[in-house]
Scaffold this active site. Structure first.
Site, PDB file in Angstrom:
ATOM      1  N   HIS A   6     -16.757   8.302  12.876  1.00  0.00           N
ATOM      2  CA  HIS A   6     -17.836   8.075  11.916  1.00  0.00           C
ATOM      3  C   HIS A   6     -17.328   7.648  10.542  1.00  0.00           C
ATOM      4  O   HIS A   6     -17.824   6.693   9.966  1.00  0.00           O
ATOM      5  CB  HIS A   6     -18.728   9.309  11.784  1.00  0.00           C
ATOM      6  N   ASN A  13     -23.525   7.674  15.698  1.00  0.00           N
ATOM      7  CA  ASN A  13     -24.879   7.643  15.155  1.00  0.00           C
ATOM      8  C   ASN A  13     -25.502   6.251  15.248  1.00  0.00           C
ATOM      9  O   ASN A  13     -26.725   6.115  15.205  1.00  0.00           O
ATOM     10  CB  ASN A  13     -24.880   8.114  13.694  1.00  0.00           C
ATOM     11  N   HIS A  14     -24.678   5.209  15.395  1.00  0.00           N
ATOM     12  CA  HIS A  14     -25.226   3.860  15.509  1.00  0.00           C
ATOM     13  C   HIS A  14     -25.691   3.541  16.927  1.00  0.00           C
ATOM     14  O   HIS A  14     -26.614   2.748  17.101  1.00  0.00           O
ATOM     15  CB  HIS A  14     -24.188   2.819  15.071  1.00  0.00           C
TER      16      HIS A  14
END
Length: 481
Positions: free
Chosen positions: A251, A141-142
């Site tokens: 994550h 997600n980064h």
């Protein structure tokens, strides 16, 4: 990660059969490297990069067949030029060589290649490159893809991929129509990378970060499809079905690297956790490791490897009222409280000094003292407290944090009073400003406007894109959509 054909659950996470080196696929497993985190910090700026280099060196030391990274290689969607430069230099230094790659690619090397170009997506299939240790990675997600237009969404992993330094897998096209659950064109389709070494076959199913709302929809409507990879061999529909042997979870930063059984499911889950602490939380204080994964036939064995370049992180929680009673100081004496907290800080982490696996002593530690101050009338400034340890800890500004227990909610007695309006003709402007409730002002102002509501989730995503991904058009595009 799965075998290309349906298999039975391994009896244990170890190789019980006689070891056959020519059949053993050796993998270095890591996730959440967050390269670039706090890169401008004079003390912690190189932590993530140093540990990533250590992981690459471990891959060379253990003579692995490839490296598998499970997301968030970079901390930001748009890493700085310096971060990209050093990451590419490290990959070139440690993964490019004339060492023969022992794992044979069975799937199409052009699956996922850059449109309009001839070179394959899998770098060691390119005759113009000398790849000694292939690196397979999904996005997190980064560092997820952003952007639109004819070239589609791109991320930093795309740059490393076209440079021939990594093999970017798990980039799923989410632009398909999601209104029709039965549509063959919609949903999430995951194609495997098929590998073979001797008599051991391996299928890698990579799935990069997908927003929780979208993933929930796709799972609920049974639209997550594992794509067939042979006329007689396939993985049934649905995620994590019975043919899967091992799920590698990214994550989450807590290191739970030892494979764990899933009740009612015939597979194991491993969560390597992050290789750098990006927050001062309990989960980040767990010793960080990577894994040396060996696969032979239908069995696998995982050996955790402690990381020596990770900055030491120790945490302690105190309830000040209990400590005052035990050590005999007053909760109203700030000097005595500070003296006690200083003494606790000096003692934190001493038990790790003789640990052979601990990082070098010249590395300043991360320290977090979480102090419950319930019942204490006044406390000193925590930032000023931390300044006393400048040069002795890596995080003096947030070394100390205060918490208080929440008070039980009390029922409020409501007294009916006539609300004053901003349009009350009997009040002067000064009296209006002094007596009219702020909520009433807002209510009357909004009532006079012609407003449209923006969805909370969509607006939140747009703001996050603007802040985290430096996408200056995200909010404008959402509002005008």
């Amino acid at each position: 990660m799965a075998s290309p054909e349906p298999v039975e659950r391994p009896a244990a996470t170890c190789l019980t059969a006689a070891r056959r080196p020519d059949d053993i696929i050796k993998i270095m497993l890591a996730t959440d490297n967050h390269i670039g985190y706090l890169e401008r910090d004079p003390v912690r700026g190189q932590d993530a990069m140093d540990t990533f280099e250590e992981i690459l060196k471990l891959a060379v030391k253990y003579d692995v067949d490839f490296i598998l990274l499970a997301g968030d290689l970079f901390h930001e969607n748009r890493p700085s030029r310096e971060v990209l430069f050093r990451t590419m230099a490290l990959l070139r230094e440690h993964t490019l060589s004339d060492k023969p790659v022992q794992v044979e690619l069975l799937s199409n090397p052009d699956d996922g290649k850059a449109d309009g170009f001839s070179f394959p997506a899998i770098n060691y299939e390119d005759p113009n490159l000398n790849v000694g240790i292939p690196v397979f990675s999904i996005h997190g997600n980064h560092d997820d893809p952003q952007g639109a237009g004819h070239e589609g969404a791109l991320c930093a992993l795309d740059l490393l991929s076209v440079a021939g330094l990594i093999n970017y897998i798990g980039k799923i096209d989410l632009a398909s129509d999601q209104k029709d659950p039965n549509s063959d064109s919609g949903g999430i389709k995951v194609k495997p990378v098929l590998l073979q070494k001797g008599n051991t076959r391996l299928a890698l199913y990579g799935m990069g970060n997908i927003k929780d709302q979208r993933m929930h929809y796709e799972l609920r409507t049974n639209r997550v499809r594992i794509v067939k990879h042979g006329p007689q061999e396939y993985v049934p529909e649905g995620m994590f079905d019975d043919s899967i042997n091992l799920v590698v979870w990214g994550h989450e930063h807590d290191c739970r690297i030892e494979p764990e059984e899933v009740p009612g499911k015939p597979y194991f889950i491993t969560q390597p956790g992050s290789s750098v602490a990006t927050s001062l939380s309990d989960g980040e204080s767990i010793p960080k490791q990577v894994a040396f994964l060996e696969i032979q036939g239908k069995e696998f064995q995982m050996t955790p490897i402690p990381l020596r370049t990770v900055r030491p992180f120790v945490m302690e929680e105190l309830i000040l009222s209990e400590e005052a009673e035990e050590h005999g100081f007053s909760l109203t004496d700030k000097m005595e409280i500070n003296k006690f907290l200083r003494s606790r800080r000096e003692n934190v982490g001493e038990e790790d000094e003789e640990d052979d696996t601990a990082p070098p002593k010249e590395m300043l530690p991360l320290v977090r003292l979480k102090v419950d101050t319930t019942g204490v009338p006044e406390m000193s400034n925590p930032i000023r407290f931390g300044q006393e340890f400048q040069g002795r800890v890596a995080n003096p500004k947030d070394l100390l944090v205060f918490t208080r227990q929440k008070k039980s909610a009390q029922k409020a007695v409501k007294i009916d009073k006539p609300e004053l309006s901003i349009d009350d003709p009997d009040l002067s402007t000064q009296n209006k400003l002094a007596r009219v409730r702020f909520a009433q002002l807002v209510e009357e102002y909004l009532g006079a406007q012609e407003l449209q509501l923006l969805g909370e989730n969509g607006m939140g995503d747009a703001i996050q894109m603007y802040v985290d991904k430096d996408d200056s058009t995200a909010i404008k595009e959402y509002v005008s959509a």
